[in-house]
Design a protein around this motif. Structure first.
Motif, PDB file in Angstrom:
ATOM      1  N   LYS A  68       9.601  -8.057  -0.779  1.00 13.02           N
ATOM      2  CA  LYS A  68       9.140  -7.366   0.417  1.00 13.02           C
ATOM      3  C   LYS A  68       8.927  -5.880   0.142  1.00 13.02           C
ATOM      4  CE  LYS A  68      11.373 -10.487   3.735  1.00 13.02           C
ATOM      5  NZ  LYS A  68      12.384 -10.591   4.829  1.00 13.02           N
ATOM      6  N   MET A  69       9.831  -5.265  -0.606  1.00  7.68           N
ATOM      7  CA  MET A  69       9.717  -3.840  -0.913  1.00  7.68           C
ATOM      8  C   MET A  69       8.471  -3.559  -1.752  1.00  7.68           C
ATOM      9  SD  MET A  69      13.725  -2.928  -1.709  1.00  7.68           S
ATOM     10  CE  MET A  69      13.372  -1.206  -2.076  1.00  7.68           C
ATOM     11  N   ILE A  70       8.206  -4.421  -2.727  1.00  9.14           N
ATOM     12  CA  ILE A  70       7.046  -4.230  -3.603  1.00  9.14           C
ATOM     13  C   ILE A  70       5.746  -4.373  -2.819  1.00  9.14           C
ATOM     14  CG2 ILE A  70       5.775  -5.226  -5.539  1.00  9.14           C
ATOM     15  CD1 ILE A  70       8.521  -5.924  -6.770  1.00  9.14           C
ATOM     16  N   ILE A  71       5.692  -5.389  -1.954  1.00  7.24           N
ATOM     17  CA  ILE A  71       4.476  -5.616  -1.167  1.00  7.24           C
ATOM     18  C   ILE A  71       4.257  -4.474  -0.176  1.00  7.24           C
ATOM     19  CG2 ILE A  71       3.426  -7.123   0.557  1.00  7.24           C
ATOM     20  CD1 ILE A  71       4.775  -9.478  -0.885  1.00  7.24           C
ATOM     21  N   SER A  72       5.333  -3.996   0.447  1.00 10.65           N
ATOM     22  CA  SER A  72       5.206  -2.883   1.396  1.00 10.65           C
ATOM     23  C   SER A  72       4.677  -1.635   0.704  1.00 10.65           C
ATOM     24  CB  SER A  72       6.561  -2.584   2.043  1.00 10.65           C
ATOM     25  OG  SER A  72       6.998  -3.672   2.823  1.00 10.65           O
TER      26      SER A  72
END
Length: 408
Positions: free
Chosen positions: A372-376
């Motif tokens: 989730k952090m990478i995609i955000s």
């Protein structure tokens, strides 16, 4: 219902049905679709689209009691609700809005169309049942929120004309709120006059039972600026095709998009910018996150005419593939006929960066949260210039998409 039955049985329901010139054009387009007479080679408009699926549908369109509305929230904020392609006729010192009428057929004939071999545009012409004229007057500074509301089972074939007059500064938002089993084929014809500055944000979020075919043709004049940002969180099929002609010196244009796909969803995208004058700048950037068995393509084109010296044109596409079963096809294209230019294109598509994933997990973050952090962070830079309300809309949709990763 078959394509032939739709064309014959509803021919009196369409706008301009009594106009002989347009009737002949409709007949030609009808024959073209019937014979599947399209140039198949390098025709991006036919990718990820089955003509038989397009030509077999239940045409349904009528006037309803649910009324469109224009709300003036304050001196600079307007909310316009369009119901089944129809608007409330309205005019004040800042804007004029009215529905397309039979006497507007010349505007329809003369529209700047970059899609001469596009079946979606042909279908729009054949089944046209609605359209709106927007005139944004000189020197105005406005925020306009346009909400598209389509009733269940409707087929809306709409052709809109938007004129941004000289020196106006406009934040223009499109929100597509579609009900069940709808088909929306919407074509925008936009003119951005001298020194006008337009920021156009498009938000697409609807269920899997809906289809949206959105096409825009924009002409930018001297010293004007047009920036379009498209955010697609829809579960249903979306086709975004956007074209810009930079016809005046020092005009600037940007076409950016982000799409988030999962399950069996399909999305097709195309941007095309033509430089016809000197000292113009363009930027085309699309990013996609794909999960499960979803598919997407993106075609970006920059054309620089011999008259467009001192041009700057940039193209970029990026994609993250979260499974081995999804696919993202990207095709950048530059055609340059001037010798004093700065142009570039690039494309990167692949799985999540394993190094970044390892780094986050080594610091005690579980895999799902790390993803989730990478995609955000992947789309964070695209949100920097948006206003607070737009960021909230995207943040909520992004949260819903990221939470769906937890269900896998």
């Amino acid at each position: 219902m078959t394509f032939e039955n739709n064309f014959i049985n509803h021919s009196k329901d369409y706008i301009f049905s009594a106009n002989e010139t347009l009737a002949n054009q409709r007949e030609q387009s009808f024959r073209k679709i019937l014979k599947n007479n399209y140039d198949k080679k390098n025709n991006e408009s036919l990718k990820n689209i089955t003509i038989s699926d397009l030509s077999k549908f239940d045409y349904f369109y009528k006037y309803e009691n649910k009324a469109p509305k224009v709300s003036v929230l304050d001196s600079i904020n307007y909310e316009i609700r369009v119901v089944n392609g129809m608007c409330q006729n309205f005019e004040d010192d800042n804007i004029e809005i009215r529905n397309l009428q039979n006497y507007d057929f010349n505007s329809f004939l003369d529209q700047d169309n970059n899609n001469s071999d596009d079946i979606i545009i042909d279908l729009n012409k054949i089944f046209l049942n609605s359209g709106i004229f927007f005139n944004i007057k000189n020197d105005t500074k406005l925020n306009i929120r346009l909400i598209h509301d389509t009733s269940d089972n409707f087929t809306v074939f709409q052709n809109n004309f938007i004129n941004f007059k000289k020196n106006c500064e406009i934040n223009f938002e499109d929100h597509f709120n579609l009900s069940h089993n709808t088909i929306n084929n919407i074509n925008y014809n936009t003119k951005v006059e001298e020194c006008a500055v337009v920021k156009h944000n498009i938000f697409q979020d609807f269920s899997s039972s809906n289809k949206l075919y959105l096409t825009s043709n924009t002409v930018c004049k001297k010293n004007s600026s047009y920036n379009q940002n498209t955010y697609n969180f829809s579960k249903g099929f979306v086709r975004n095709f956007h074209n810009i002609s930079l016809n005046g010196e020092f005009a600037k244009a940007s076409l950016k998009g982000c799409f988030f796909l999962k399950d069996e969803n399909i999305c097709t995208n195309k941007t095309n910018i033509v430089h016809n004058a000197e000292h113009c700048i363009s930027d085309q950037t699309y990013k996609g996150i794909l999960n499960h068995n979803s598919k997407a393509n993106y075609y970006s084109n920059t054309f620089v005419s011999e008259n467009a010296q001192k041009t700057e044109g940039y193209q970029l596409s990026k994609g993250i593939l979260l499974t081995d079963h999804c696919s993202f096809f990207s095709k950048p294209e530059l055609r340059i006929f001037a010798d004093d230019v700065k142009c570039s294109h690039g494309s990167t598509i692949g799985p999540v960066d394993e190094t970044a994933l390892y780094y986050l997990r080594s610091r005690g973050i579980n895999k799902n949260e790390a993803m989730k952090m990478i995609i955000s962070s992947f789309i964070e830079e695209d949100l920097q210039n948006l206003d607070h309300q737009a960021r909230i809309i995207i943040s909520n949709n992004l949260t819903n998409f990221l939470n769906s990763l937890s269900d896998d």
